[in-house]
Write a protein that holds these residues in place. Structure first.
Motif, short mmCIF file in Angstrom:
data_model
loop_
_atom_site.label_atom_id
_atom_site.label_comp_id
_atom_site.label_asym_id
_atom_site.label_seq_id
_atom_site.Cartn_x
_atom_site.Cartn_y
_atom_site.Cartn_z
N ASN A 210 0.81 -1.22 0.00
CA ASN A 210 0.00 0.00 0.00
C ASN A 210 0.84 1.27 0.00
OD1 ASN A 210 -2.45 -1.27 -0.27
ND2 ASN A 210 -2.73 -1.50 1.93
N TYR A 211 2.08 1.19 0.45
CA TYR A 211 2.96 2.35 0.36
C TYR A 211 3.15 2.75 -1.10
CZ TYR A 211 4.07 1.95 5.29
OH TYR A 211 3.99 1.91 6.66
N LEU A 212 3.18 1.76 -1.99
CA LEU A 212 3.30 2.05 -3.43
C LEU A 212 2.06 2.79 -3.93
CD1 LEU A 212 4.91 -1.27 -4.68
CD2 LEU A 212 6.06 0.89 -4.10
N ARG A 213 0.91 2.42 -3.41
CA ARG A 213 -0.33 3.15 -3.76
C ARG A 213 -0.28 4.57 -3.23
NH1 ARG A 213 -4.97 0.27 -1.33
NH2 ARG A 213 -6.21 1.60 -2.66
N PHE A 214 0.22 4.74 -2.01
CA PHE A 214 0.30 6.07 -1.42
C PHE A 214 1.21 6.98 -2.23
CE2 PHE A 214 -0.33 4.16 3.13
CZ PHE A 214 -1.65 3.88 2.85
N ILE A 215 2.38 6.46 -2.65
CA ILE A 215 3.29 7.33 -3.41
C ILE A 215 2.78 7.56 -4.83
CG2 ILE A 215 5.29 6.84 -1.94
CD1 ILE A 215 6.40 5.04 -4.19
N GLU A 216 2.00 6.63 -5.36
CA GLU A 216 1.36 6.86 -6.66
C GLU A 216 0.40 8.04 -6.58
OE1 GLU A 216 0.21 6.72 -10.55
OE2 GLU A 216 1.74 5.41 -9.70
N ARG A 217 -0.38 8.09 -5.51
CA ARG A 217 -1.30 9.22 -5.32
C ARG A 217 -0.51 10.51 -5.19
NH1 ARG A 217 -4.84 6.46 -0.59
NH2 ARG A 217 -5.40 4.59 -1.75
N GLY A 218 0.60 10.46 -4.46
CA GLY A 218 1.44 11.64 -4.31
C GLY A 218 1.99 12.12 -5.64
N ARG A 219 2.43 11.18 -6.49
CA ARG A 219 2.94 11.56 -7.82
C ARG A 219 1.84 12.16 -8.68
NH1 ARG A 219 5.36 6.61 -7.39
NH2 ARG A 219 4.00 5.64 -8.91
N THR A 220 0.66 11.57 -8.64
CA THR A 220 -0.46 12.08 -9.43
C THR A 220 -0.82 13.50 -9.02
OG1 THR A 220 -1.34 9.85 -9.77
CG2 THR A 220 -2.89 11.67 -10.04
N GLU A 221 -0.86 13.75 -7.72
CA GLU A 221 -1.20 15.09 -7.24
C GLU A 221 -0.07 16.08 -7.53
OE1 GLU A 221 -4.16 16.01 -6.47
OE2 GLU A 221 -4.89 13.95 -6.62
N TRP A 222 1.18 15.62 -7.50
CA TRP A 222 2.32 16.48 -7.86
C TRP A 222 2.20 16.94 -9.31
CZ3 TRP A 222 6.55 14.62 -11.07
CH2 TRP A 222 7.55 15.57 -11.26
N VAL A 223 1.95 16.00 -10.22
CA VAL A 223 1.81 16.33 -11.64
C VAL A 223 0.63 17.29 -11.83
CG1 VAL A 223 1.24 15.38 -13.91
CG2 VAL A 223 2.95 14.26 -12.49
N ARG A 224 -0.48 17.00 -11.18
CA ARG A 224 -1.67 17.86 -11.28
C ARG A 224 -1.35 19.27 -10.77
NH1 ARG A 224 -5.50 14.69 -9.07
NH2 ARG A 224 -6.27 14.10 -11.11
#
Length: 129
Positions: free
Chosen positions: A24-38
């Motif tokens: 789930n840490y991989l899911r958490f950092i994926e969300r972080g990357r998505t919000e960074w790009v946004r």
């Protein structure tokens, strides 16, 4: 240019021991990357539709340092480390307060819809620096 993304640990994020399941840490950092790009003003849907470009994870080097638990408030910190023609390297950490629980170096590549590496448009590269 560090981006912060806040999240809370839900029951569904934990394992039988009541700690966050490692994947789930991989899911958490994926969300972080998505919000960074946004936050940079990059619309990934438009990038795919107009340029035929998508981002894919090429490599993740991860360290699990301490467990997160149910109901913890966490912050995902995303910091760009390097941007080249078709590759982005990010440093990401998941923190609880001042404690780093998880850290990762993530390499993303730009791909065409057929899965071949492509150069990022110059304006996108500039936004990512």
């Amino acid at each position: 240019m560090t981006h912060l993304f806040n999240l809370r640990v839900y029951y569904e994020d934990t394992d039988l021991a009541g700690i966050v399941y490692y994947a789930n840490y991989l899911r958490f950092i994926e969300r972080g990357r998505t919000e960074w790009v946004r936050s940079l003003g990059i619309d990934q849907g438009a990038l795919k539709a107009e340029e035929g470009i998508v981002f894919a994870v090429r490599r993740v080097e991860a360290d699990y340092l301490a467990p997160a638990k149910f109901d913890d408030e966490l912050v995902v910190e995303t910091t760009p480390a390097a941007v080249t023609g078709a590759r982005i390297t990010l440093l990401q950490e998941v923190r609880r307060g001042g404690t780093v629980l998880f850290s990762a170096q993530v390499t993303l590549v730009a791909l065409s819809e057929t899965g071949h590496p492509v150069r990022l448009p110059a304006n996108i590269r500039l936004m990512l620096h």
